[in-house]
Design an enzyme around this catalytic site. Structure first.
Site, mmCIF file in Angstrom:
data_model
loop_
_atom_site.group_PDB
_atom_site.id
_atom_site.type_symbol
_atom_site.label_atom_id
_atom_site.label_comp_id
_atom_site.label_asym_id
_atom_site.label_seq_id
_atom_site.Cartn_x
_atom_site.Cartn_y
_atom_site.Cartn_z
ATOM 1 N N CYS A 195 0.834 -1.199 0.000
ATOM 2 C CA CYS A 195 0.000 0.000 0.000
ATOM 3 C C CYS A 195 0.876 1.259 0.000
ATOM 4 O O CYS A 195 1.474 1.585 -1.013
ATOM 5 C CB CYS A 195 -0.967 -0.030 1.180
ATOM 6 N N HIS A 226 -3.696 -5.466 1.582
ATOM 7 C CA HIS A 226 -3.459 -5.766 2.991
ATOM 8 C C HIS A 226 -3.945 -7.187 3.280
ATOM 9 O O HIS A 226 -4.878 -7.671 2.648
ATOM 10 C CB HIS A 226 -4.218 -4.787 3.890
#
Length: 490
Positions: A336, A434
């Site tokens: 991310c 994630h």
């Protein structure tokens, strides 16, 4: 004639301090009630955390409430945590209402906004209390924070608004447990004190007989019962709400050394719990000022303030360390915000994470990222391009990345999109996903890519389920379950 809506019972757990055990006790009570066939839903009015999860209705809530939902046998929903604050500086945070980011506010501005936030809290609670017989509520921090009492929506302000009973929990492992309990009670108003229906003492080690005189004194001093004493659990894991957990299980001789820099605004560090608990992985979080040792794999984590956290990494000497790591054949993974740092440029034209502007990235992948007001929130599944391993996870990011590096993606998603990138030499991998280590197949493939031979598959979901069951066992064995059933309206 319309039939009136029947509302279920609400029970709230508040703590004498942060990390007293509120999340743990709510998780335990949710699974304990589920075992008895009771339909229970977790709820936290306001959460301040950088660990979040994507819900079934496409929103964002605190990670702890997603785990509590699992304990209750439910899919996470935005009503379980209607107000989420994600700090972006020492005085400001992104404000998320019903799963959607609405604004970035300084603390003083949010204080004035609390009346609006309280309405969102009460709306969510009303919907849940109509749909479920029991709403199990987790407070935030301590109800005795005098400076935060005005306009409180997270602790007694909420309890007073919905007229619910409260259990107060304290952690004896920290020391001063009786001072914590009595002092907290003394700082509450008379009506708030009357809401406290009993105490729970958490993380006790030793002979309970030696504690009994203190328990007797506490009940005599306050006129309130001790509902039980929960023992300290060894080899126990529950995803932390915000504090970075560092406990590791016993490790095998053949270990992969993994480093993660602790960024000032690190987010979703629970991504690394499966590695921390893996018997063949030596995971180290490297904080400010610490030496950066040699490793097999370095992971750049998510961040709530990517440009400022990248500047921090440079100040700490990580840019040179990463170059050296790659020269010696090490692997580098960005997740991310870490993906965004690996590119050539970072743009924040709207000032979503701080002052508007642009920054140079680390230049290790040919991509650049622009932060956009609409956050991407998805639960996803697919396959890693490594070994075609099955992977699942979730996306929470405001950045939109583009560039030729993305032509060699890391993940093929089931919805037809691709995600992330792998460098031409195979040393650098980046993804927006994630939770990618939670699927055993994906975790094993990534560990083999990083250099670990003969990988032992670990089922992280099974480990979490095991420990949720252990918590429910503790409720049965150590708490006054008859009193708890009464408090739950059963």
């Amino acid at each position: 004639m319309t039939t009136p809506m029947v509302q279920g019972a609400t029970l709230m757990v508040q703590g004498t301090t942060s990390d007293a055990g509120k999340s743990t006790l709510v998780t335990a009570l949710c699974r304990w009630l589920k075992r008895q066939g009771v339909s229970v839903v977790p709820f936290k009015p306001q959460n301040m955390a950088l660990n979040s999860a994507v819900t079934a209705d496409g929103g964002e809530i605190g990670r702890a409430q997603a785990v509590q939902a699992q304990a209750a046998g439910l899919a996470p929903h935005t009503d379980m945590n209607p107000v989420l604050l994600k700090p972006s500086s020492d005085t400001g945070a992104q404000v998320i209402i019903h799963g959607r980011a609405i604004s970035r506010m300084e603390a003083a501005a949010y204080h004035d906004y609390k009346q609006v936030a309280m309405q969102a809290v009460l709306d969510s609670h009303r919907r849940l209390s109509v749909a479920y017989p029991v709403v199990m509520v987790e407070g935030a921090g301590s109800p005795a924070e005098i400076n935060l009492r005005a306009g409180d929506i997270a602790n007694m302000g909420f309890a007073e608004a919905v007229d619910c009973p409260v259990i107060l929990i304290a952690d004896i492992d920290k020391g001063g447990v009786f001072a914590h309990l009595v002092g907290t009670l003394e700082l509450l108003s008379a009506s708030e004190q009357a809401r406290i229906q009993g105490f729970v003492i958490n993380r006790f080690r030793g002979d309970i007989a030696l504690l009994q005189p203190g328990l007797d004194w506490l009940e005599q001093r306050t006129g309130k019962p001790v509902l039980g004493v929960l023992p300290y659990l060894m080899d126990f894991h529950l995803e932390a709400e915000d504090a970075i957990a560092t406990r590791q299980v016993a490790k095998a001789e053949q270990r992969l050394k993994v480093l993660v820099p602790v960024l000032p605004r690190i987010s979703n560090h629970t991504d690394f719990d499966p590695l921390r608990l893996h018997p063949q992985v030596d995971l180290q979080f490297i904080g400010p000022g610490q030496a950066i040792p040699a490793a097999d794999l370095i992971i750049l984590p998510g961040s709530k303030s990517v440009r400022s956290d990248l500047a921090f990494l440079r100040e700490q000497g990580w840019e040179a360390a990463l170059q050296r790591h790659l020269r010696y054949g090490g692997k580098l993974l960005g997740i991310c915000g870490g993906l965004q740092m690996l590119g050539t440029r970072l743009h924040d034209p709207h000032g979503l994470e701080g002052e508007p502007g642009s920054s140079d990235g680390l230049g290790l992948l040919a991509l650049q990222t622009t932060l956009a007001p609409d956050k991407q929130l998805r639960t996803v599944c697919g396959q890693l391009y490594l070994e075609s391993a099955a992977v699942s996870g979730y996306e929470i990011h405001a950045g939109i990345s583009s560039g030729p590096a993305l032509d060699n993606p890391a993940v093929q998603l089931a919805d037809g999109r691709t995600d992330g990138a792998i460098s031409a030499d195979g040393q650098v991998l980046a993804t927006y996903l994630h939770g990618l280590f939670e699927q055993p197949e994906a975790c094993s493939a990534l560990l083999r890519w990083a250099g670990l031979g003969d990988v032992q598959a670990v089922d992280y979901h099974a480990l979490r389920e095991r420990d949720i069951e252990r918590l429910a066992d503790l409720v049965e064995a150590h708490l006054d379950t008859a009193k708890l059933r009464t408090l739950c309206g059963l």
